[in-house]
Design a protein around this motif. Structure first.
Motif, PDB file in Angstrom:
ATOM      1  N   LEU A  49      28.795  52.357  37.264  1.00 41.07           N
ATOM      2  CA  LEU A  49      29.884  51.417  37.017  1.00 41.07           C
ATOM      3  C   LEU A  49      30.776  51.270  38.244  1.00 41.07           C
ATOM      4  CD1 LEU A  49      30.908  52.640  33.464  1.00 41.07           C
ATOM      5  CD2 LEU A  49      29.651  50.574  34.021  1.00 41.07           C
ATOM      6  N   PRO A  50      31.357  50.087  38.441  1.00 36.64           N
ATOM      7  CA  PRO A  50      32.340  49.938  39.517  1.00 36.64           C
ATOM      8  C   PRO A  50      33.619  50.693  39.171  1.00 36.64           C
ATOM      9  CG  PRO A  50      32.191  47.938  38.214  1.00 36.64           C
ATOM     10  CD  PRO A  50      31.135  48.859  37.699  1.00 36.64           C
ATOM     11  N   ASN A  54      43.493  49.924  37.917  1.00 39.34           N
ATOM     12  CA  ASN A  54      44.264  49.532  36.741  1.00 39.34           C
ATOM     13  C   ASN A  54      43.494  49.839  35.476  1.00 39.34           C
ATOM     14  OD1 ASN A  54      46.293  48.517  38.346  1.00 39.34           O
ATOM     15  ND2 ASN A  54      45.325  46.504  38.469  1.00 39.34           N
ATOM     16  N   THR A  55      44.184  50.333  34.490  1.00 41.78           N
ATOM     17  CA  THR A  55      43.550  50.621  33.209  1.00 41.78           C
ATOM     18  C   THR A  55      44.193  49.789  32.121  1.00 41.78           C
ATOM     19  OG1 THR A  55      45.084  52.414  32.768  1.00 41.78           O
ATOM     20  CG2 THR A  55      43.004  52.979  33.833  1.00 41.78           C
ATOM     21  N   ASP A  56      43.382  49.420  31.186  1.00 39.73           N
ATOM     22  CA  ASP A  56      43.866  48.693  30.022  1.00 39.73           C
ATOM     23  C   ASP A  56      44.060  49.707  28.912  1.00 39.73           C
ATOM     24  OD1 ASP A  56      44.498  46.935  28.082  1.00 39.73           O
ATOM     25  OD2 ASP A  56      42.578  45.885  28.064  1.00 39.73           O
ATOM     26  N   LEU A 189      37.352  54.962  36.146  1.00 46.45           N
ATOM     27  CA  LEU A 189      38.718  55.042  36.659  1.00 46.45           C
ATOM     28  C   LEU A 189      38.689  55.652  38.055  1.00 46.45           C
ATOM     29  CD1 LEU A 189      41.675  54.577  36.029  1.00 46.45           C
ATOM     30  CD2 LEU A 189      41.757  56.885  35.097  1.00 46.45           C
ATOM     31  N   LYS A 190      39.297  54.927  38.991  1.00 44.11           N
ATOM     32  CA  LYS A 190      39.351  55.397  40.374  1.00 44.11           C
ATOM     33  C   LYS A 190      40.625  56.199  40.566  1.00 44.11           C
ATOM     34  CE  LYS A 190      39.003  53.493  45.018  1.00 44.11           C
ATOM     35  NZ  LYS A 190      38.910  52.250  45.793  1.00 44.11           N
ATOM     36  N   SER A 191      40.532  57.244  41.353  1.00 46.26           N
ATOM     37  CA  SER A 191      41.708  58.053  41.649  1.00 46.26           C
ATOM     38  C   SER A 191      42.722  57.211  42.404  1.00 46.26           C
ATOM     39  CB  SER A 191      41.292  59.263  42.485  1.00 46.26           C
ATOM     40  OG  SER A 191      42.434  59.935  42.912  1.00 46.26           O
TER      41      SER A 191
END
Length: 195
Positions: A49-50, A54-56, A189-191
């Motif tokens: 996954l990319p 930002n998270t929803d 989720l990216k750090s």
């Protein structure tokens, strides 16, 4: 001369082990059967996954999810978490739908039997674009009929980070054509630490 000690007889304790063995065999049979079905059912297409920052905060429901997975080789898989819907639409409770939109290349899973480096064991229903769009609509209608209109699928799109843009464009056109305009994109989720 010493007297020989008399052996005293203790009353024998007799434990009937039959019910315990019966329960153990029933539990063993139950876990063997459910583990087999769960493994076959839960095998999903794995993609890289990319990443996103930002998270929803919107949480997806635990059930009634339609998952559309795009691999980096251009295969589009259609799956739901309801085996009754799969049985009705694909004719097999463990089948998964597959559409390869690029006519100039061949499907990786049909050519090698693998997705990425992993062997894929589920039954694959190969579809063209029209059949893919019909299957999406049929799955939603089937779930609505099974639940008397109370539940509908939430659509989740999982695309590999190296997926060709043309495949994504074809999928967006199919979603628009079938009026499935609300869907969620899944990312890792990216750090947030900037290097």
């Amino acid at each position: 001369m010493l007297k020989k000690a008399r052996s005293t007889k203790k009353p024998g304790i007799n434990i009937d082990m039959t019910p315990l063995v019966d329960v153990i065999m029933l539990l063993l049979t139950f876990f063997m059967l459910t583990a087999t079905f769960k493994a076959a059912e839960s095998e999903a297409v794995e993609v890289s996954l990319p990443k996103s920052i930002n998270t929803d905060s919107t949480r997806l429901p635990e059930t009634d999810i339609m998952i559309i997975t795009l691999t980096k080789e251009g295969d589009v898989f259609l799956d739901v978490d309801n085996y009754k819907v799969r049985q009705t639409v694909f004719g097999d409770p463990f089948a998964i739908g597959m559409y390869h939109p690029d006519s100039t290349t061949t499907s990786e899973v049909l050519e090698t039997g693998k997705v990425g480096n992993k062997e894929f064991k589920r039954t694959i229903k190969v579809m063209n674009r029209a059949q893919f769009e019909k299957a999406m609509s049929d799955m939603r209608v089937t779930l609505l009929n099974l639940t008397e209109g109370k539940q509908d699928f939430r659509i989740v799109v999982k695309g590999d980070k190296d997926t060709d843009f043309g495949v994504v464009q074809d999928l967006m056109a199919s979603l628009k054509e079938t009026k499935n305009t609300r869907f969620a994109l899944v990312t890792d989720l990216k750090s947030e630490t900037i290097q």
